[in-house]
Design a protein around this motif. Structure first.
Motif, short mmCIF file in Angstrom:
data_model
loop_
_atom_site.label_atom_id
_atom_site.label_comp_id
_atom_site.label_asym_id
_atom_site.label_seq_id
_atom_site.Cartn_x
_atom_site.Cartn_y
_atom_site.Cartn_z
N ARG A 51 -8.46 -9.43 -69.71
CA ARG A 51 -9.10 -9.77 -68.45
C ARG A 51 -8.16 -10.21 -67.25
N PHE A 52 -7.03 -10.94 -67.74
CA PHE A 52 -5.92 -11.16 -66.83
C PHE A 52 -5.38 -9.74 -66.09
N TRP A 53 -4.96 -8.92 -67.04
CA TRP A 53 -4.61 -7.57 -66.24
C TRP A 53 -5.72 -6.80 -65.62
N ARG A 54 -7.11 -6.88 -65.83
CA ARG A 54 -8.14 -6.29 -65.16
C ARG A 54 -8.12 -6.90 -63.69
N ASN A 55 -7.82 -8.30 -63.75
CA ASN A 55 -7.59 -9.12 -62.31
C ASN A 55 -6.67 -8.69 -61.69
N ALA A 56 -5.37 -8.64 -62.47
CA ALA A 56 -4.04 -8.18 -61.65
C ALA A 56 -4.06 -6.83 -61.04
N LEU A 57 -4.63 -5.94 -61.96
CA LEU A 57 -4.36 -4.53 -61.74
C LEU A 57 -5.64 -3.74 -60.96
N LEU A 58 -6.95 -4.12 -61.47
CA LEU A 58 -8.12 -3.68 -60.69
C LEU A 58 -8.68 -4.60 -59.83
N PHE A 59 -8.23 -5.77 -59.59
CA PHE A 59 -9.03 -6.66 -58.96
C PHE A 59 -10.47 -7.09 -59.24
N ARG A 60 -10.64 -6.91 -60.54
CA ARG A 60 -11.77 -7.60 -61.27
C ARG A 60 -11.66 -9.13 -61.14
N ARG A 61 -12.59 -9.76 -60.69
CA ARG A 61 -12.61 -11.34 -60.73
C ARG A 61 -13.35 -11.64 -62.05
N CYS A 62 -12.19 -11.60 -63.12
CA CYS A 62 -12.96 -11.93 -64.44
C CYS A 62 -11.89 -12.71 -65.40
N TYR A 63 -10.79 -13.27 -64.64
CA TYR A 63 -9.90 -14.41 -65.25
C TYR A 63 -9.79 -15.30 -64.08
N ASP A 64 -9.76 -16.49 -64.94
CA ASP A 64 -9.64 -17.78 -64.32
C ASP A 64 -8.63 -18.74 -64.79
N ASP A 100 3.94 7.52 -63.50
CA ASP A 100 3.77 6.85 -62.46
C ASP A 100 2.91 5.51 -62.74
N LEU A 101 1.90 5.48 -63.53
CA LEU A 101 1.18 4.53 -63.64
C LEU A 101 1.91 3.38 -64.73
N ALA A 102 2.94 4.00 -65.55
CA ALA A 102 3.70 2.90 -66.30
C ALA A 102 4.74 2.21 -65.28
N GLN A 103 5.24 3.00 -64.38
CA GLN A 103 6.12 2.32 -63.56
C GLN A 103 5.75 1.47 -62.66
N SER A 104 4.29 1.80 -62.13
CA SER A 104 3.68 0.80 -61.09
C SER A 104 2.98 -0.62 -62.00
N TRP A 105 2.56 -0.52 -63.18
CA TRP A 105 2.19 -1.45 -63.82
C TRP A 105 3.45 -2.43 -64.13
N SER A 106 4.54 -1.50 -64.72
CA SER A 106 5.87 -2.44 -65.00
C SER A 106 6.44 -3.20 -64.00
N ALA A 107 6.44 -2.55 -62.63
CA ALA A 107 6.86 -3.40 -61.56
C ALA A 107 5.82 -4.65 -61.36
N LEU A 108 4.76 -4.69 -61.31
CA LEU A 108 3.92 -5.81 -61.15
C LEU A 108 4.27 -6.81 -62.34
N ALA A 109 4.44 -6.32 -63.57
CA ALA A 109 4.66 -7.06 -64.90
C ALA A 109 6.01 -7.92 -64.49
N HIS A 110 6.97 -7.14 -63.89
CA HIS A 110 8.27 -7.81 -63.82
C HIS A 110 8.36 -8.83 -62.69
N ARG A 111 7.52 -8.64 -61.66
CA ARG A 111 7.41 -9.81 -60.58
C ARG A 111 6.79 -11.06 -61.30
N ILE A 112 5.64 -10.73 -62.01
CA ILE A 112 4.93 -11.69 -62.71
C ILE A 112 5.86 -12.46 -63.62
N GLY A 113 6.67 -11.77 -64.36
CA GLY A 113 7.62 -12.11 -65.43
C GLY A 113 8.69 -13.16 -64.58
N ARG A 114 9.01 -12.48 -63.54
CA ARG A 114 10.19 -13.33 -62.92
C ARG A 114 9.64 -14.55 -62.34
#
Length: 135
Positions: A51-64, A100-114
């Motif tokens: 749910r966290f990743w659906r929210n972060a990647l797909l903009f689903r409002r399913c994680y709070d 391309d999808l792996a790189q895009s998701w990875s970039a977001l994960a690295h920002r969140i991790g940082r």
């Protein structure tokens, strides 16, 4: 109006990445014991993180949840664990997704991790910073 996804992955891809990642985490010598001390119901945890990743990647409002609060309150999560987490996560992303999808998701994960790792910087370090004298 529906927002386009931040990263055009499918929910099935999210579920597969999350499942493979936590299978790997349980085997990782540093992260495995940390997660094991907090997670007893892996399917529920994986569903929540999905749910966290659906929210972060797909903009689903399913994680709070509040990841910063959860990681900080855990007590045994340290900033230096995030490079291990990210290396493992990147490996799974590159195994499961087109580059391309792996790189895009990875970039977001690295920002969140940082951001999470900055929030876990020991408070004692603040006391070690030299003070400027304004005399």
């Amino acid at each position: 109006m529906t927002m386009p996804p931040r990263v055009a992955v499918t929910e099935a891809q999210i579920d597969r990445v999350v499942s493979r990642f936590y299978t790997a985490v349980r085997q990782e010598p540093t992260l495995g014991p940390i997660f094991a001390s907090h997670v007893s119901d892996w399917p529920t945890h994986e569903e929540k993180i999905g749910r966290f990743w659906r929210n972060a990647l797909l903009f689903r409002r399913c994680y709070d949840g509040n990841p910063m609060q959860i990681h900080s309150a855990a007590g045994n999560v340290q900033a230096d664990h995030f490079p291990i987490w990210l290396t493992l996560f990147d490996g799974i992303l590159h195994q499961e997704l087109p580059p391309d999808l792996a790189q895009s998701w990875s970039a977001l994960a690295h920002r969140i991790g940082r951001g999470l790792s900055y929030g876990l910087t020991p408070k004692d370090l603040v006391n070690d910073i030299p003070r400027l004298s304004l005399r």
